[in-house]
Design a protein around this motif. Sequence first.
Motif, PDB file in Angstrom:
ATOM      1  N   ARG A   1       0.748   3.767   1.850  1.00  0.00           N
ATOM      2  CA  ARG A   1       1.101   4.158   3.222  1.00  0.00           C
ATOM      3  C   ARG A   1       2.344   3.418   3.705  1.00  0.00           C
TER       4      ARG A   1
ATOM      5  N   VAL B   1     -14.984   5.092   2.695  1.00  0.00           N
ATOM      6  CA  VAL B   1     -14.380   3.930   2.039  1.00  0.00           C
ATOM      7  C   VAL B   1     -14.276   4.143   0.537  1.00  0.00           C
ATOM      8  N   SER B   2     -15.287   4.784  -0.053  1.00  0.00           N
ATOM      9  CA  SER B   2     -15.286   4.977  -1.511  1.00  0.00           C
ATOM     10  C   SER B   2     -14.308   6.060  -1.970  1.00  0.00           C
ATOM     11  N   ARG B   3     -13.600   6.695  -1.013  1.00  0.00           N
ATOM     12  CA  ARG B   3     -12.530   7.626  -1.399  1.00  0.00           C
ATOM     13  C   ARG B   3     -11.373   6.894  -2.069  1.00  0.00           C
ATOM     14  N   ALA B   4     -11.243   5.605  -1.794  1.00  0.00           N
ATOM     15  CA  ALA B   4     -10.135   4.842  -2.370  1.00  0.00           C
ATOM     16  C   ALA B   4     -10.322   4.699  -3.878  1.00  0.00           C
TER      17      ALA B   4
ATOM     18  N   PRO C   1       0.846  -1.198   0.000  1.00  0.00           N
ATOM     19  CA  PRO C   1       0.000   0.000   0.000  1.00  0.00           C
ATOM     20  C   PRO C   1       0.880   1.245   0.000  1.00  0.00           C
TER      21      PRO C   1
ATOM     22  N   SER D   1      -5.629  -0.593  -2.622  1.00  0.00           N
ATOM     23  CA  SER D   1      -6.101   0.775  -2.815  1.00  0.00           C
ATOM     24  C   SER D   1      -6.762   1.309  -1.554  1.00  0.00           C
ATOM     25  N   VAL D   2      -7.599   0.470  -0.909  1.00  0.00           N
ATOM     26  CA  VAL D   2      -8.271   0.879   0.328  1.00  0.00           C
ATOM     27  C   VAL D   2      -7.235   1.153   1.417  1.00  0.00           C
TER      28      VAL D   2
ATOM     29  N   LEU E   1     -10.055   2.783   8.753  1.00  0.00           N
ATOM     30  CA  LEU E   1     -10.911   1.822   8.063  1.00  0.00           C
ATOM     31  C   LEU E   1     -11.879   1.166   9.048  1.00  0.00           C
TER      32      LEU E   1
ATOM     33  N   SER F   1      -4.167   1.937   1.008  1.00  0.00           N
ATOM     34  CA  SER F   1      -3.339   3.093   0.634  1.00  0.00           C
ATOM     35  C   SER F   1      -4.017   4.390   1.058  1.00  0.00           C
ATOM     36  N   THR F   2      -5.350   4.361   1.097  1.00  0.00           N
ATOM     37  CA  THR F   2      -6.147   5.553   1.395  1.00  0.00           C
ATOM     38  C   THR F   2      -6.447   5.692   2.889  1.00  0.00           C
ATOM     39  N   LEU F   3      -6.731   4.562   3.548  1.00  0.00           N
ATOM     40  CA  LEU F   3      -7.131   4.584   4.955  1.00  0.00           C
ATOM     41  C   LEU F   3      -6.200   3.736   5.809  1.00  0.00           C
TER      42      LEU F   3
END
Length: 204
Positions: free
Chosen positions: A33, A109-112, A31, A87-88, A97, A90-92
């Motif tokens: 992050r 969640v859909s920000r990913a 990810p 992807s999730v 999460l 990487s975003t949260l």
Amino acid sequence: MIGKLKGTVDEVGEDHCILDVHGVGYVAFCPARTLVGLNAGEAAVLHIETYVREDMIRLYGFSSTLEREWFRLLQNVQGVGAKVALSVLSTLAPAELANAVALRDIAMVSRAPGVGRKVAERIVTELKGKAPALAGEAAATIGFAQELGAGVAPAPAADAVSALTNLGYSRDIAASAVAAAMKAAGEDADSAKLIRLGLKELAR
């Protein structure tokens, strides 16, 4: 089966890194992050999930076992494969999460990238019972977040969260602040006190 690698970072790419372990370079997909915390030439430890298929062996690397557990868990959801799970994550962060799942925060969640509303809805619906166990340090506040998401939180606490969101704070941040306020003031505190303590918590 590889579960962990400890070595020196040889290269950091857009979606992967190469970790040199005693002269052998392992390619691990990670990810964003996790990749941000890696620097070429520095020592690193990656918790690995190994995928073995007929045509390839692929390693996925994570900065913590908690992150790896979420990677595994996410792929139990219909429509979520390794790419979407990365992807999730990487975003949260895992705690974010867990909070989003507990609050049924589909928008979060859909920000990913690559995660549409339907997939995000399936994630928060199918994983709602798993959030507390995989929240890490934020586990103490997740139970309250789940009550909010289910609409069964105590009225003063729910009112306090609503008041903080009206002030512009996101629902997950407001919920965390009110959870901390409840811990300090007790569950019998009225909404005014929870709002006041919540704002103090947010000002830290």
